[in-house]
Design a protein around this motif. Sequence first.
Motif, short mmCIF file in Angstrom:
data_model
loop_
_atom_site.label_atom_id
_atom_site.label_comp_id
_atom_site.label_asym_id
_atom_site.label_seq_id
_atom_site.Cartn_x
_atom_site.Cartn_y
_atom_site.Cartn_z
N ILE A 81 14.66 -38.64 -22.94
CA ILE A 81 16.05 -38.52 -23.39
C ILE A 81 16.13 -37.88 -24.78
CG2 ILE A 81 18.09 -39.90 -23.99
CD1 ILE A 81 17.18 -41.88 -21.73
N VAL A 82 15.16 -38.17 -25.64
CA VAL A 82 15.18 -37.58 -26.99
C VAL A 82 15.07 -36.05 -26.92
CG1 VAL A 82 13.98 -37.43 -29.21
CG2 VAL A 82 14.42 -39.67 -28.20
N PRO A 83 14.01 -35.50 -26.28
CA PRO A 83 13.98 -34.03 -26.22
C PRO A 83 15.18 -33.44 -25.46
CG PRO A 83 12.13 -35.00 -24.98
CD PRO A 83 12.77 -36.09 -25.77
N LEU A 84 15.64 -34.11 -24.40
CA LEU A 84 16.80 -33.59 -23.68
C LEU A 84 18.02 -33.48 -24.60
CD1 LEU A 84 16.34 -35.49 -20.30
CD2 LEU A 84 16.57 -33.00 -20.52
N ASN A 85 18.09 -34.36 -25.59
CA ASN A 85 19.23 -34.35 -26.52
C ASN A 85 19.02 -33.49 -27.76
OD1 ASN A 85 21.69 -36.29 -25.99
ND2 ASN A 85 19.89 -37.29 -25.10
N ILE A 207 20.01 -45.51 -32.23
CA ILE A 207 20.82 -45.28 -33.43
C ILE A 207 20.66 -43.80 -33.76
CG2 ILE A 207 21.14 -45.90 -35.85
CD1 ILE A 207 19.92 -48.65 -35.18
N VAL A 208 21.76 -43.07 -33.76
CA VAL A 208 21.65 -41.62 -33.91
C VAL A 208 22.66 -41.09 -34.92
CG1 VAL A 208 23.01 -41.30 -31.78
CG2 VAL A 208 21.69 -39.40 -32.65
N ARG A 209 22.20 -40.18 -35.75
CA ARG A 209 23.06 -39.60 -36.78
C ARG A 209 24.07 -38.65 -36.14
NH1 ARG A 209 19.30 -36.93 -40.67
NH2 ARG A 209 20.06 -35.02 -39.70
N GLU A 210 25.28 -38.73 -36.62
CA GLU A 210 26.41 -37.98 -36.05
C GLU A 210 26.10 -36.49 -35.83
OE1 GLU A 210 29.61 -38.75 -35.19
OE2 GLU A 210 30.40 -36.70 -35.19
N ASP A 211 25.49 -35.84 -36.81
CA ASP A 211 25.30 -34.38 -36.70
C ASP A 211 24.25 -34.00 -35.66
OD1 ASP A 211 23.52 -35.55 -38.85
OD2 ASP A 211 22.64 -33.56 -38.67
N LEU A 212 23.55 -34.98 -35.07
CA LEU A 212 22.53 -34.66 -34.06
C LEU A 212 23.10 -34.74 -32.64
CD1 LEU A 212 19.47 -36.51 -35.64
CD2 LEU A 212 20.08 -34.08 -35.79
N LEU A 213 24.40 -35.00 -32.53
CA LEU A 213 24.99 -35.17 -31.20
C LEU A 213 25.26 -33.84 -30.51
CD1 LEU A 213 27.55 -38.08 -31.86
CD2 LEU A 213 25.29 -38.23 -30.84
N ASP A 214 25.10 -32.74 -31.23
CA ASP A 214 25.49 -31.44 -30.67
C ASP A 214 24.33 -30.57 -30.26
OD1 ASP A 214 28.13 -30.95 -30.26
OD2 ASP A 214 28.59 -30.79 -32.41
N ARG A 215 23.18 -31.18 -29.99
CA ARG A 215 21.99 -30.37 -29.77
C ARG A 215 21.35 -30.55 -28.40
NH1 ARG A 215 19.23 -30.82 -35.85
NH2 ARG A 215 21.21 -30.48 -36.94
N TRP A 226 23.74 -38.37 -25.57
CA TRP A 226 24.22 -39.25 -26.64
C TRP A 226 25.67 -38.96 -27.01
CZ3 TRP A 226 19.29 -37.88 -29.86
CH2 TRP A 226 18.18 -38.58 -29.32
N LYS A 227 26.05 -37.68 -27.02
CA LYS A 227 27.41 -37.31 -27.41
C LYS A 227 28.43 -37.95 -26.45
CE LYS A 227 30.25 -33.43 -28.74
NZ LYS A 227 30.29 -31.98 -28.95
N THR A 228 28.12 -37.86 -25.17
CA THR A 228 29.01 -38.43 -24.15
C THR A 228 29.04 -39.95 -24.26
OG1 THR A 228 28.42 -36.59 -22.74
CG2 THR A 228 29.40 -38.50 -21.64
N VAL A 229 27.86 -40.54 -24.42
CA VAL A 229 27.77 -42.00 -24.52
C VAL A 229 28.51 -42.47 -25.77
CG1 VAL A 229 26.19 -43.97 -24.71
CG2 VAL A 229 25.61 -42.05 -23.21
N ALA A 230 28.33 -41.76 -26.89
CA ALA A 230 29.01 -42.14 -28.14
C ALA A 230 30.52 -42.01 -27.99
CB ALA A 230 28.50 -41.27 -29.30
N ALA A 231 30.96 -40.93 -27.36
CA ALA A 231 32.41 -40.70 -27.21
C ALA A 231 33.04 -41.79 -26.35
CB ALA A 231 32.66 -39.33 -26.59
N ASN A 232 32.24 -42.41 -25.50
CA ASN A 232 32.74 -43.47 -24.62
C ASN A 232 32.33 -44.87 -25.08
OD1 ASN A 232 34.06 -42.15 -22.04
ND2 ASN A 232 32.33 -40.86 -22.62
N ASN A 233 31.95 -44.99 -26.34
CA ASN A 233 31.57 -46.29 -26.91
C ASN A 233 30.56 -47.03 -26.02
OD1 ASN A 233 31.62 -48.36 -28.82
ND2 ASN A 233 33.33 -49.42 -27.81
N SER A 234 29.55 -46.28 -25.56
CA SER A 234 28.48 -46.83 -24.70
C SER A 234 29.00 -47.40 -23.38
CB SER A 234 27.66 -47.91 -25.44
OG SER A 234 26.98 -47.34 -26.52
N MET A 235 30.13 -46.87 -22.92
CA MET A 235 30.69 -47.32 -21.64
C MET A 235 30.97 -46.12 -20.74
SD MET A 235 32.11 -50.76 -21.63
CE MET A 235 32.21 -52.03 -22.87
N PHE A 236 30.18 -45.08 -20.87
CA PHE A 236 30.37 -43.91 -19.99
C PHE A 236 30.11 -44.31 -18.55
CE2 PHE A 236 28.48 -40.27 -17.72
CZ PHE A 236 29.61 -39.46 -17.67
#
Length: 360
Positions: A81-85, A207-215, A226-236
């Motif tokens: 998941i880390v490299p995918l993100n 735990i992920v820094r905001e600016d890393l959500l776009d990669r 992570w971006k999708t999960v964060a946008a859905n408050n871990s309830m995607f």
Amino acid sequence: MRVFNFSAGPAALPEEVLRQAADEMLDWHGSGMSVMEMSHRGPEFMQIHSEALLDLRELMEVPASHHILFLQGGGIGENAIVPLNLFGVKPRADFVITGSWSQKSQKEALKYGAAHIAATGRTAEGFTHSPPKSEWQLSDDPAYVHLCTNETIDGVETFEIPDLGDIPLVADASSHILSRPMDIAKYGVLYGGAQKNIGMAGVTVVIVREDLLDRAMSICPSAFEWKTVAANNSMFNTPPTYAIYISGLVFKWLKRQGGLAAMEARAIEKSKLLYDAIDASSFYINKVERRARSRMNVPFFLADETRNEDFLAGAKARGLLQLKGHKSVGGMRASIYNAVPLDAVKALVEYMSEFEAKHA
Ligand SMILES: *Cc1c(COP(=O)(O)O)cnc(C)c1O
């Protein structure tokens, strides 16, 4: 009867937490339902979920720059998941290999891009060394540097976290998260499966820094983006509700214990007791360099390995369980996470000394 449980994971939980979960099993706070029967979108679970997130943020002092996500897939899942993100822009990363888990992380990342080994702590004695930054040979402009801050199998913990400037540091903290305060601002990403020091298997804290959500790479599964999960408050998608609930009970228990500074003091006391016992005898051996000895996972060997089975049988007879070392390294391993009381370590040290007196 409860035993002293030295399992590396899934591992011991605080008895208070287990009792509370038992009390609330059939009827959580007058809801007439078990937590595992609730809608994840209902008011009861939403409260459990948001309190767990807030308590964790407070305990770990997670700055506003970082999101806390509750994912699934465990530490091994994060290896992909880390490299995918993070490989969306440049599919290459550097790995500091301090033991078996970071080795696995590096191998998995190779499926998605380049995975350069910047340093290794392998010596003739196995993984016994945590290479300091002066020994790292970083590649040119990697997407991130990966480090496992506590190697559960080899018992190697990394305490000095270097400043890498603009290069995000990604840490697998699965087996020592919550055992001491950490400066989260130093990490781009920090993750850990719950079944070592957080709660029960099934939830992974990321735990992920905001600016890393776009990669993210375009092939990254939505449920792990992570971006999708964060946008859905871990309830995607449906989160592992019961595992989050148990983690939440552990967070409240940790707060009652005095938080992570108190856990660190206890971890120092427990691990010192055990390492001192090992060092004081030639009957028991730990090969890890002192500055990198793990406070959570203490591997040790009997000088005479033909006594291994005897040692384990005698330990079991005293209620000291799950002391066998990981099959890849052999010997013994005592995992002494937050929920393992000082009395357990005292009982183990006493047993070790008696076993030695009988067989030396
Ligand atoms: C246990 C562990 C893992 C693997 O966790 P899973 O939940 O089995 O995927 C990864 N890294 C470290 C450091 C671990 O201790």
